[in-house]
Design an enzyme around this catalytic site. Structure first.
Site, mmCIF file in Angstrom:
data_model
loop_
_atom_site.group_PDB
_atom_site.id
_atom_site.type_symbol
_atom_site.label_atom_id
_atom_site.label_comp_id
_atom_site.label_asym_id
_atom_site.label_seq_id
_atom_site.Cartn_x
_atom_site.Cartn_y
_atom_site.Cartn_z
ATOM 1 N N THR A 101 0.013 0.084 6.645
ATOM 2 C CA THR A 101 0.288 -0.798 5.522
ATOM 3 C C THR A 101 0.429 -2.212 6.063
ATOM 4 O O THR A 101 0.646 -2.422 7.255
ATOM 5 C CB THR A 101 1.583 -0.407 4.778
ATOM 6 N N GLY A 102 0.320 -3.179 5.157
ATOM 7 C CA GLY A 102 0.435 -4.573 5.563
ATOM 8 C C GLY A 102 -0.836 -5.339 5.276
ATOM 9 O O GLY A 102 -1.716 -4.867 4.558
ATOM 10 N N THR B 24 0.865 -1.173 0.000
ATOM 11 C CA THR B 24 0.000 0.000 0.000
ATOM 12 C C THR B 24 0.902 1.223 0.000
ATOM 13 O O THR B 24 2.029 1.162 0.468
ATOM 14 C CB THR B 24 -0.849 0.009 1.296
ATOM 15 N N GLY C 150 -9.183 -5.258 1.480
ATOM 16 C CA GLY C 150 -8.487 -5.147 2.746
ATOM 17 C C GLY C 150 -8.888 -3.891 3.490
ATOM 18 O O GLY C 150 -9.969 -3.336 3.295
ATOM 19 N N ASP C 151 -7.982 -3.393 4.325
ATOM 20 C CA ASP C 151 -8.298 -2.228 5.136
ATOM 21 C C ASP C 151 -8.109 -0.916 4.396
ATOM 22 O O ASP C 151 -8.628 0.114 4.816
ATOM 23 C CB ASP C 151 -7.425 -2.220 6.388
ATOM 24 N N ARG D 274 -11.704 -9.689 -2.943
ATOM 25 C CA ARG D 274 -11.144 -9.384 -1.619
ATOM 26 C C ARG D 274 -10.889 -7.889 -1.473
ATOM 27 O O ARG D 274 -10.353 -7.235 -2.354
ATOM 28 C CB ARG D 274 -9.841 -10.153 -1.436
#
Length: 319
Positions: free
Chosen positions: A231-232, A180, A210-211, A208
């Site tokens: 990030t991650g 990200t 993510g955050d 999918r």
């Protein structure tokens, strides 16, 4: 004035700062910086050149938030527009919706006049083909000329390339298959803003999210307190609303350093190995900034209006 970003945002810091020195707002700054990274074909985790999902498609997610007005915009699974952050800003400024995805995001992009552009580069497509053949060496990709054929293949293989153990290996520390870029900025009026953009989890399950496009999780900005972003592997951040938690801890009177450490300690309660991939940057209303990371040797970058070039700061483990 200050701008900070995840390490891959270095190439956009000067554009972000220039936006503010030219009289723009913190929102202008985070959008400008993010657009530079989205345009970088060498970054396999954001925008143009991002790695695809299991179907060979690049789907982009982004979110932007104005800490002055507390308005935000987020888009997910954007297929044909490299600058997802600009689409998110259009949504924020049109209102009243905050989050649109897929076909709705594409429709909005057409309405606001954004040009269509394929984010999948030949380099990324070749990486996808290599990955597919590593998993299924007997596969004849030349016969998969139609997307429906690929969809049937994926169904037949039961999405095994996106199996849990495989995804964990792909998401290990230092991996370039997920990632990200995030930007935080504070302008001359003291207002803050946040922006996040990503191509998501490479080789991931179709659909999918993510955050990154979820306000309060992957990013949040409130000029009364500050801004934060992560990030991650966002699945754990989604479960803890990490960015918003940091600002709430600031609101309770915690100092910035303590607030970030507390929010990251909350992630440990999940007892999930994906926590090891999380890095967080944050900025308070006084212009102080910090970054912490569970993954090793991580850094973030920043620049103030008094600096001629960006600087880099270490992100230690929060302890």
């Amino acid at each position: 004035m200050i701008v900070l970003a995840s390490r891959n945002g270095r190439i956009g810091l000067q554009a972000a700062m220039q936006a503010m020195t030219n009289g723009g707002s913190a929102v202008d700054a985070v959008e400008a910086g993010t657009r530079v990274v989205e345009r970088n074909p060498e970054d396999p985790t954001v925008g143009l050149g991002g790695l695809p999902n299991i179907l060979g498609e690049v789907r982009l997610d982004a979110a932007i938030m104005d800490g002055r007005s507390l308005r935000g915009g987020a888009v997910g699974s954007v297929r044909r527009h490299v600058h997802a952050i600009t689409l998110a800003r259009h949504l924020m400024e049109r209102g009243p919706h905050v989050f649109v995805v897929g076909d709705g995001a594409e429709r909005l992009a057409a309405e606001v006049g954004l040009s269509e552009e394929e984010p999948l580069t030949e380099r990324a497509a070749a990486a996808w083909r290599r990955r597919l053949l590593e998993r299924f060496p007997d596969l004849d990709l030349d016969r998969l000329a139609q997307r429906d054929d690929l969809l049937r293949l994926v169904d037949d293989l039961q999405l095994s390339m996106a199996g849990w153990e495989e995804m964990k290996r792909e998401a290990g520390p230092g991996s370039t298959t997920h990632g990200t870029v995030n930007f935080l900025a504070q302008d001359g009026d003291g207002n803050v803003a946040s922006a996040v953009s990503t191509s998501g989890w490479a080789w991931g399950y179709p659909g999918r999210l993510g955050d990154s496009p979820v306000l309060g999780c992957g990013s949040y900005a409130d000029s009364r307190w500050g801004a934060a972003a992560s990030t991650g592997t966002g699945e754990v951040v989604l479960r803890m609303s990490t960015a918003r938690s940091i600002l709430l801890y600031l609101k309770t009177g915690m100092k910035l350093d303590a607030a970030v450490r507390e929010a990251m300690a909350d992630l440990r309660a999940l007892d999930d190995p994906l926590v090891e991939h999380i890095a967080v940057i944050a900025l308070d209303r006084g212009g102080e900034h910090v970054g912490y990371a569970y993954r090793p040797d991580e850094r973030y970058v920043y620049m103030t209006d008094a600096m001629s070039r960006p600087a880099e700061a270490q992100m230690p483990a929060p302890g």
